[in-house]
Design a protein around this motif. Structure first.
Motif, mmCIF file in Angstrom:
data_model
loop_
_atom_site.group_PDB
_atom_site.id
_atom_site.type_symbol
_atom_site.label_atom_id
_atom_site.label_comp_id
_atom_site.label_asym_id
_atom_site.label_seq_id
_atom_site.Cartn_x
_atom_site.Cartn_y
_atom_site.Cartn_z
ATOM 1 N N LEU A 72 -15.171 14.313 -56.871
ATOM 2 C CA LEU A 72 -15.284 15.100 -57.884
ATOM 3 C C LEU A 72 -15.076 14.058 -59.066
ATOM 4 O O LEU A 72 -15.713 14.408 -60.264
ATOM 5 N N THR A 73 -14.304 13.270 -58.874
ATOM 6 C CA THR A 73 -13.989 11.994 -59.674
ATOM 7 C C THR A 73 -15.242 11.280 -60.207
ATOM 8 O O THR A 73 -15.610 11.331 -61.236
ATOM 9 N N ILE A 74 -15.878 11.012 -59.139
ATOM 10 C CA ILE A 74 -17.167 10.136 -59.193
ATOM 11 C C ILE A 74 -18.150 11.058 -60.003
ATOM 12 O O ILE A 74 -18.598 10.446 -61.197
ATOM 13 N N GLU A 75 -18.194 12.151 -59.777
ATOM 14 C CA GLU A 75 -19.154 13.178 -60.354
ATOM 15 C C GLU A 75 -18.893 13.151 -61.894
ATOM 16 O O GLU A 75 -19.643 13.110 -62.611
ATOM 17 N N HIS A 76 -17.573 13.435 -62.009
ATOM 18 C CA HIS A 76 -16.982 13.596 -63.461
ATOM 19 C C HIS A 76 -17.531 12.286 -64.439
ATOM 20 O O HIS A 76 -17.711 12.373 -65.517
ATOM 21 N N LEU A 77 -17.114 11.146 -63.751
ATOM 22 C CA LEU A 77 -17.280 9.852 -64.290
ATOM 23 C C LEU A 77 -18.756 9.700 -64.780
ATOM 24 O O LEU A 77 -19.136 9.036 -65.616
ATOM 25 N N GLN A 78 -19.735 10.086 -63.592
ATOM 26 C CA GLN A 78 -21.216 9.992 -63.707
ATOM 27 C C GLN A 78 -21.602 10.863 -64.941
ATOM 28 O O GLN A 78 -22.282 10.523 -65.813
ATOM 29 N N ASN A 79 -21.148 12.075 -65.001
ATOM 30 C CA ASN A 79 -21.452 13.053 -66.206
ATOM 31 C C ASN A 79 -21.085 12.356 -67.323
ATOM 32 O O ASN A 79 -21.700 12.534 -68.594
ATOM 33 N N GLU A 80 -19.675 11.536 -67.642
ATOM 34 C CA GLU A 80 -19.124 11.223 -68.719
ATOM 35 C C GLU A 80 -20.309 10.005 -69.142
ATOM 36 O O GLU A 80 -20.455 9.785 -70.405
#
Ligand SMILES: [Zn+2]
Length: 325
Positions: A72-80
């Motif tokens: 979830l964190t990686i996905e969030h960072l990727q979206n950022e």
């Protein structure tokens, strides 16, 4: 003697029902001990296995939760990263817009010698959405971005921000220079006699050779005559200092104002002088009233622009009007 206990037997009696016969088992002590030991060992192994299984399950659940959180964190960072890359594109477009504004500003203020108008080359991010269309919809196939692609985008975004940072610093320097030039230009304009000295725009005699109105012989007219009415206001055509006021039979009541770069303006045949020598005047101030004093055939203003003491054609200077005109 030692093996005596091994010969002893144990009898196990099973009574299934009152009506059925009793079943007897005779087993040696040794076999009973071995069976008991095996059962105990099996029980122990089972308990240890259960405990391990339980422990493993806990670790697995914990690991699974951690992995989910990390994903979830990686996905969030990727979206950022994607959002940042979009912001970088928008900022590029904004910087280009600011550059264009500065270019226009220079062009308007005639600050740039190279003010030739050329078609701007469209740059990345310069395409704007049409506000009339409202908020545009977005869509497309669900193509997931790979980690490598996101990493590459992150690198590109970082480079974009670095580039933008440099551009913004350059723009700051450029804007400071433009501001300074604009201030200088403004000051230069204030001390340049660009204003019309009368409310009327009627020119009754231009600068140059003409037939003298008194002698009717060819003569040189060193200024411009404005056909204003008597007692019309006469305006200072630029900021300056009154260096002479006086009257004589040729110029009548007249005023000389010094401006800049060896420029002076001279106002003649006034009915009334409203300033004194040494006064500081601003562009547009009323300095006198139109009259017909001195060598004059009727009410008008004779206006001269002197450059380093020499009369010059005032016409090129007359390109600005008063604010309240
Ligand atoms: Zn004249």
């Amino acid at each position: 003697m030692k093996l005596k206990w091994t010969t002893k037997k144990l009898t196990l009696v099973i009574i299934p029902d009152a009506a059925q016969p009793v079943v007897r088992f005779r087993i040696s002590h040794l076999l009973a001990y071995i069976a008991a030991a095996c059962f105990s060992m099996l029980l122990l192994i089972l308990i240890i296995a259960c405990a391990l299984q339980s422990k493993l399950n806990g670790v697995h659940q914990q690991w699974k939760a951690t992995l989910t959180n990390k994903n979830l964190t990686i996905e969030h960072l990727q979206n950022e990263i994607i959002q940042l890359s979009q912001q970088a594109e928008q900022m590029k477009a904004d910087v280009e817009e600011i550059k264009k504004i500065e270019k226009d500003l220079k062009s308007i203020s005639l600050l740039n010698s190279d003010s030739s108008s050329g078609k701007d080359i469209p740059t990345i991010g310069s395409i704007e959405s049409d506000p009339a269309l409202g908020s545009p919809g977005i869509g497309g196939g669900p193509i997931p971005a790979s980690q490598e692609e996101i990493m590459k985008l992150g690198g590109q975004t970082l480079a974009s921000f670095s580039e933008l940072n440099t551009e913004i610093k350059e723009l700051q320097t450029s804007f400071r220079a433009t501001k300074q030039k604009a201030a200088m230009k403004q000051q230069q304009l204030r001390v340049t006699p660009t204003l019309w000295p009368t409310t009327t725009k009627v020119v009754t005699s231009t600068f140059g050779y003409r037939k003298d109105p008194f002698t009717y012989r060819p003569s040189f007219h060193s200024g411009i005559d404005f056909g204003a009415k008597e007692n019309d206001p006469v305006f200072a055509t630029a900021d300056g200092k009154v260096v002479r006021t006086g009257t004589d039979r040729f110029h009548g009541n007249n005023i000389v104002i010094e401006h800049s770069k060896g420029l002076r303006t001279w106002y003649m045949h006034l009915n009334k002088i409203l300033v004194q020598t040494g006064d500081l005047v601003e562009k547009g101030n009323t300095i006198g009233l139109v009259g017909s004093t001195g060598r004059s055939t009727g009410a008008h203003l004779h206006y001269e622009v002197l450059k380093n003491g020499e009369s010059t054609n005032p016409k090129p200077y007359l390109n600005a009007t008063r604010k309240d005109d």
